[in-house]
Scaffold this motif. Structure first.
Motif, PDB file in Angstrom:
ATOM      1  N   GLY A 114       3.381  -2.519  13.368  1.00  0.00           N
ATOM      2  CA  GLY A 114       2.960  -2.340  14.884  1.00  0.00           C
ATOM      3  C   GLY A 114       1.602  -1.512  15.235  1.00  0.00           C
ATOM      4  O   GLY A 114       1.133  -1.020  14.112  1.00  0.00           O
ATOM      5  N   SER A 115       1.200  -1.492  16.354  1.00  0.00           N
ATOM      6  CA  SER A 115      -0.126  -1.072  16.761  1.00  0.00           C
ATOM      7  C   SER A 115      -0.228   0.719  16.581  1.00  0.00           C
ATOM      8  O   SER A 115      -1.271   1.169  16.054  1.00  0.00           O
ATOM      9  CB  SER A 115      -0.367  -1.368  18.090  1.00  0.00           C
ATOM     10  N   SER A 116       0.829   1.371  16.517  1.00  0.00           N
ATOM     11  CA  SER A 116       0.779   2.579  16.171  1.00  0.00           C
ATOM     12  C   SER A 116       0.465   3.073  14.718  1.00  0.00           C
ATOM     13  O   SER A 116      -0.014   4.191  14.683  1.00  0.00           O
ATOM     14  CB  SER A 116       2.328   3.397  16.597  1.00  0.00           C
ATOM     15  N   SER A 117       0.548   2.079  13.913  1.00  0.00           N
ATOM     16  CA  SER A 117       0.285   2.507  12.556  1.00  0.00           C
ATOM     17  C   SER A 117      -1.284   2.591  12.435  1.00  0.00           C
ATOM     18  O   SER A 117      -1.823   3.279  11.483  1.00  0.00           O
ATOM     19  CB  SER A 117       0.559   1.334  11.391  1.00  0.00           C
ATOM     20  N   SER A 118      -2.281   2.152  13.486  1.00  0.00           N
ATOM     21  CA  SER A 118      -3.393   2.144  13.158  1.00  0.00           C
ATOM     22  C   SER A 118      -3.983   3.462  13.381  1.00  0.00           C
ATOM     23  O   SER A 118      -5.207   3.801  12.843  1.00  0.00           O
ATOM     24  CB  SER A 118      -4.260   1.301  14.429  1.00  0.00           C
ATOM     25  N   LYS A 119      -3.369   4.370  14.104  1.00  0.00           N
ATOM     26  CA  LYS A 119      -4.089   5.832  14.272  1.00  0.00           C
ATOM     27  C   LYS A 119      -3.809   6.790  12.871  1.00  0.00           C
ATOM     28  O   LYS A 119      -4.097   7.986  12.821  1.00  0.00           O
ATOM     29  CB  LYS A 119      -3.475   6.388  15.623  1.00  0.00           C
ATOM     30  N   TYR A 120      -2.825   6.460  12.142  1.00  0.00           N
ATOM     31  CA  TYR A 120      -2.404   6.996  10.784  1.00  0.00           C
ATOM     32  C   TYR A 120      -3.072   6.841   9.557  1.00  0.00           C
ATOM     33  O   TYR A 120      -3.595   5.502   9.650  1.00  0.00           O
ATOM     34  CB  TYR A 120      -0.880   6.989  10.836  1.00  0.00           C
ATOM     35  N   ILE A 121      -3.328   7.615   8.767  1.00  0.00           N
ATOM     36  CA  ILE A 121      -3.816   7.367   7.901  1.00  0.00           C
ATOM     37  C   ILE A 121      -2.845   7.386   6.649  1.00  0.00           C
ATOM     38  O   ILE A 121      -2.002   8.348   6.419  1.00  0.00           O
ATOM     39  CB  ILE A 121      -4.697   8.549   7.102  1.00  0.00           C
ATOM     40  N   TYR A 122      -2.897   6.471   5.621  1.00  0.00           N
ATOM     41  CA  TYR A 122      -1.880   6.077   4.602  1.00  0.00           C
ATOM     42  C   TYR A 122      -2.411   6.590   3.304  1.00  0.00           C
ATOM     43  O   TYR A 122      -3.360   6.082   2.990  1.00  0.00           O
ATOM     44  CB  TYR A 122      -1.194   4.733   4.902  1.00  0.00           C
TER      45      TYR A 122
ATOM     46  N   VAL B 259       2.506   2.866  -4.688  1.00  0.00           N
ATOM     47  CA  VAL B 259       3.525   3.593  -3.636  1.00  0.00           C
ATOM     48  C   VAL B 259       2.629   4.058  -2.478  1.00  0.00           C
ATOM     49  O   VAL B 259       1.295   4.413  -2.763  1.00  0.00           O
ATOM     50  CB  VAL B 259       3.986   4.897  -4.390  1.00  0.00           C
ATOM     51  N   ILE B 260       2.931   3.656  -1.347  1.00  0.00           N
ATOM     52  CA  ILE B 260       2.163   4.041   0.100  1.00  0.00           C
ATOM     53  C   ILE B 260       2.819   4.975   0.635  1.00  0.00           C
ATOM     54  O   ILE B 260       4.157   4.797   0.990  1.00  0.00           O
ATOM     55  CB  ILE B 260       2.012   2.726   0.909  1.00  0.00           C
ATOM     56  N   ARG B 261       2.292   5.964   1.112  1.00  0.00           N
ATOM     57  CA  ARG B 261       2.965   7.279   2.102  1.00  0.00           C
ATOM     58  C   ARG B 261       2.271   7.323   3.317  1.00  0.00           C
ATOM     59  O   ARG B 261       1.231   7.311   3.241  1.00  0.00           O
ATOM     60  CB  ARG B 261       2.945   8.333   1.118  1.00  0.00           C
ATOM     61  N   ASP B 262       3.025   7.680   4.131  1.00  0.00           N
ATOM     62  CA  ASP B 262       2.367   8.248   5.467  1.00  0.00           C
ATOM     63  C   ASP B 262       1.801   9.551   5.535  1.00  0.00           C
ATOM     64  O   ASP B 262       1.782  10.162   4.357  1.00  0.00           O
ATOM     65  CB  ASP B 262       3.509   8.003   6.464  1.00  0.00           C
ATOM     66  N   CYS B 263       1.296  10.067   6.511  1.00  0.00           N
ATOM     67  CA  CYS B 263       0.864  11.341   6.656  1.00  0.00           C
ATOM     68  C   CYS B 263       1.627  12.578   6.401  1.00  0.00           C
ATOM     69  O   CYS B 263       1.128  13.704   6.106  1.00  0.00           O
ATOM     70  CB  CYS B 263      -0.168  11.427   7.804  1.00  0.00           C
TER      71      CYS B 263
END
Length: 162
Positions: free
Chosen positions: A2-10, A30-34
């Motif tokens: 969704g669009s909320s992922s655009s403000k986070y850095i992964y 492996v992809i991790r969130d902030c």
């Protein structure tokens, strides 16, 4: 995502497995969130044997592809391969890794932001272990939103370093 992922850095960690027995190689991503939580992981079995640098470039490319599938737009790519990181940052890939780097860069052009950085092998252990397990299993798998059962112990150790 969704669009909320655009403000986070992964953060995307990628590594390749290239050792012994003449078996085809593999990569782990492996992809991790902030917060350091796993968003997705992928182990991909490669159809042939390659140099270590080519395998590392494939690992980063697979991470970029997975991030694109998840519609992530701000990423930091991490690898323990100095050559691959330098090729990404300089946007110049030469030799055998050239086409792979250029493919990754073409996909990264659609991202809002990206960066690549080198890290020591000890800090890339989760991706390395996933590549190793994938190579032994000789099969590719992707996990979304959960930790790979193979990596739960490694992830716990990795989180304890923070």
């Amino acid at each position: 995502m969704g669009s909320s992922s655009s403000k986070y850095i992964y953060k995307i960690n990628g590594d390749g497995e290239t050792l012994e027995n003449g078996k085809p190689f593999s990569v782990g991503v492996v992809i991790r969130d902030c917060r350091g939580c796993v968003v997705a992981a992928r182990g991909k079995f490669l159809p042939a044997t390659y140099s270590a640098e080519v395998t590392e470039a494939f690992a980063i490319k697979e991470g970029v592809v997975l991030a694109c599938e998840l519609k992530l737009s701000n990423v930091i790519l991490e690898s323990d391969s100095t050559v691959v990181v330098q090729a990404l940052v300089s946007k110049l890939g030469f030799g055998d890794i050239g086409p792979i780097i250029q493919g990754s860069l073409a996909t990264l052009d659609s991202f809002s932001s990206w960066n690549a950085r080198h890290l020591k092998r000890d800090y890339n252990r989760v991706a390395h272990d996933l590549a190793k397990v994938t190579r032994s299993a000789e099969t590719s798998q992707t996990w979304f939103g959960i930790d790979s059962p193979f990596l739960q112990q490694t992830l716990l150790l990795d989180r304890s370093k923070c």
